[in-house]
Write an enzyme that holds these catalytic residues in place. Structure first.
Site, PDB file in Angstrom:
ATOM      1  N   CYS A   1      -2.123  -9.462  -5.433  1.00 42.07           N
ATOM      2  CA  CYS A   1      -1.819  -8.082  -5.024  1.00 42.07           C
ATOM      3  C   CYS A   1      -2.468  -7.073  -5.948  1.00 42.07           C
ATOM      4  O   CYS A   1      -2.232  -7.062  -7.162  1.00 42.07           O
ATOM      5  CB  CYS A   1      -0.307  -7.873  -4.994  1.00 42.07           C
TER       6      CYS A   1
ATOM      7  N   ARG B   1       0.016  -3.442  -7.698  1.00 48.99           N
ATOM      8  CA  ARG B   1       1.204  -3.708  -8.514  1.00 48.99           C
ATOM      9  C   ARG B   1       1.594  -2.622  -9.514  1.00 48.99           C
ATOM     10  O   ARG B   1       2.577  -2.773 -10.220  1.00 48.99           O
ATOM     11  CB  ARG B   1       1.014  -5.044  -9.259  1.00 48.99           C
TER      12      ARG B   1
ATOM     13  N   TRP C   1       2.661  -0.410   1.052  1.00 49.86           N
ATOM     14  CA  TRP C   1       1.898   0.322   2.062  1.00 49.86           C
ATOM     15  C   TRP C   1       0.524  -0.306   2.153  1.00 49.86           C
ATOM     16  O   TRP C   1       0.137  -1.134   1.322  1.00 49.86           O
ATOM     17  CB  TRP C   1       1.810   1.817   1.722  1.00 49.86           C
TER      18      TRP C   1
ATOM     19  N   GLU D   1      -7.612  -3.467   4.361  1.00 49.56           N
ATOM     20  CA  GLU D   1      -6.889  -4.599   4.980  1.00 49.56           C
ATOM     21  C   GLU D   1      -6.986  -4.512   6.495  1.00 49.56           C
ATOM     22  O   GLU D   1      -7.109  -5.520   7.192  1.00 49.56           O
ATOM     23  CB  GLU D   1      -5.409  -4.573   4.580  1.00 49.56           C
TER      24      GLU D   1
HETATM   25  N1  ARG Z   1      -3.275  -7.987   4.578  1.00 46.89           N
HETATM   26  C1  ARG Z   1      -2.060  -7.994   5.332  1.00 46.89           C
HETATM   27  C2  ARG Z   1      -2.261  -7.244   6.641  1.00 46.89           C
HETATM   28  O1  ARG Z   1      -3.298  -6.707   6.868  1.00 46.89           O
HETATM   29  C3  ARG Z   1      -0.912  -7.382   4.570  1.00 46.89           C
HETATM   30  C4  ARG Z   1      -0.633  -7.954   3.199  1.00 46.89           C
HETATM   31  C5  ARG Z   1       0.220  -7.057   2.340  1.00 46.89           C
HETATM   32  N2  ARG Z   1      -0.431  -5.778   2.137  1.00 46.89           N
HETATM   33  C6  ARG Z   1       0.106  -4.734   1.464  1.00 46.89           C
HETATM   34  N3  ARG Z   1      -0.580  -3.644   1.392  1.00 46.89           N
HETATM   35  N4  ARG Z   1       1.292  -4.809   0.929  1.00 46.89           N
HETATM   36  O2  ARG Z   1      -1.381  -7.109   7.455  1.00 46.89           O
END
Ligand code: ARG
Length: 363
Positions: free
Chosen positions: A61, A64, A235, A240
């Site tokens: 992560c 953090r 968030w 991602e």
């Molecule tokens: N990568 C994952 C997604 O696109 C989420 C993982 C957690 N991501 C976060 N920003 N807490 O759904």
């Protein structure tokens, strides 16, 4: 339950929390509980500390820096599938907070000897179905979730219109009973329609993504105790969604569509059409979440924050475990400071871990 794990956690908690007083009396109490019941019960303060440190220890992560601010919802008394489903929905409502996303974890009943805690089968509380056509290929939605979608169907799920963005039902197993299907009510699911600041046609692609990523299939392990159901969220970082969920060939595979609408020359990889389309897709994600007032971060900001976090951890005399291949963003990696160094990647505890499932109801 190894008493050594309990002891090492309690020592960490008391060492980092002077207000908790000396560890010895608590240690005697816990060892007695383990002797009698084969497990023990955390205080609310130990649970909150353990959950926050599990986040702090998550080597994958990048986000953090704010680990201390994790909101911990203590629902350890909830051990039925219905109760879990209700509190997962409440979790989403509280964590979403109309777009001002709050990092949150809800902790349900722990595993006890002969009495395993509940489990959510979903990978996240909100995920889009992957619909299979007659040929067995994914014809709409998120291909990543095709197997889970088929499982939900087998368990009796009849929802979903077959669209690209049908939210899956929760599948919750508890008390050795067959899993429960529960629809997440629409008002607990905030979604952002995607548009591009410079290209009006982008909105016509009909793309969207949900605001809250809430991982629901990892166990929270604290001092030898396993909480198999402890959904948590932060968030999103834009990449991602823009560089993985919508771009990966085995997810929504949208780069060819976006490149085509941008009028790019897609005849050869060497025109870098994928790279150009990828940037515009990510611009659209950050722009749309921002306009909708939904918390999101970009990879440049988040990488800088991560380096501050790492330096702060090192000043505190702690190792900050990190997995380079997960920390470096999937877009413009070398433009961020996290690219240009290596990390220790040790497994510390408390931790979030994937435990193999052992349900007799698993298809
Ligand atoms: N990568 C994952 C997604 O696109 C989420 C993982 C957690 N991501 C976060 N920003 N807490 O759904």
């Amino acid at each position: 339950m190894d008493p050594v794990d309990a002891e090492s956690f309690l020592r960490t908690y008391h060492a980092e929390t002077p207000s908790a007083g000396p560890v010895e009396p608590r240690l005697r109490q816990v060892l007695a509980q383990i002797g009698q019941y084969g497990t023990y019960t955390h205080t609310a303060e130990e649970l909150a500390f353990g959950a926050r440190v599990a986040w702090r220890n998550s080597g994958r992560c990048i986000g953090r820096l704010y680990w201390r601010s994790l909101r911990v919802r203590d629902h350890r008394s909830v051990d039925t599938a219905e109760g879990v489903a209700v509190e997962c929905v409440n979790h989403l409502r509280e964590a979403t907070a109309s777009g001002r996303i709050r990092p949150t974890i809800t902790v349900f009943a722990q595993d006890r000897p002969g009495r395993p805690g509940p489990r959510v089968w979903n990978e996240q509380l909100i995920r889009y179905a992957g619909h299979l056509g007659p040929e067995g290929a994914v014809v709409a939605g998120d291909a990543r979730n095709a197997a889970f979608t088929a499982t939900a169907r087998r368990l009796g799920w009849t929802g979903g219109s077959g669209s690209e963005f049908d939210v899956l039902p929760l599948v919750v197993e508890a008390g050795g009973k067959p899993p429960l299907l529960a629809t997440v009510p629409g008002d607990a699911i905030l979604e952002v329609p995607l548009e591009h600041p410079a290209h009006p046609w982008f909105a016509d692609l009909g793309l969207r993504w949900h605001a809250v990523p809430a991982i629901s299939n990892m166990c929270l392990e604290i001092g030898g105790v396993c909480y198999p159901c402890a959904p948590f969220n932060g968030w999103y970082m834009g990449t991602e969604i823009g560089a993985r969920n919508l771009a990966d060939e085995d997810r929504y595979n949208l780069l060819p569509v976006v490149a085509d609408r941008l009028g790019l020359d897609t005849s050869s990889d060497r025109t870098l059409w994928k790279d150009q389309a990828l940037v515009e897709l990510n611009v659209a994600v950050l722009h749309s979440f921002g306009r909708a007032g939904v918390t999101i971060t970009d990879h440049h900001t988040e990488a800088r924050r991560f380096i501050s976090h790492l330096e702060r951890e090192e000043r505190s005399g702690r190792i900050c475990p990190a997995d380079w291949s997960w920390i470096v963003p999937p877009l413009s990696g070398s433009l961020t400071p996290v690219f240009h160094r290596y990390y220790d990647d040790v497994q510390l505890s408390p931790a979030f871990v994937h435990h193999p499932r052992t349900s007799e109801y698993e298809g």
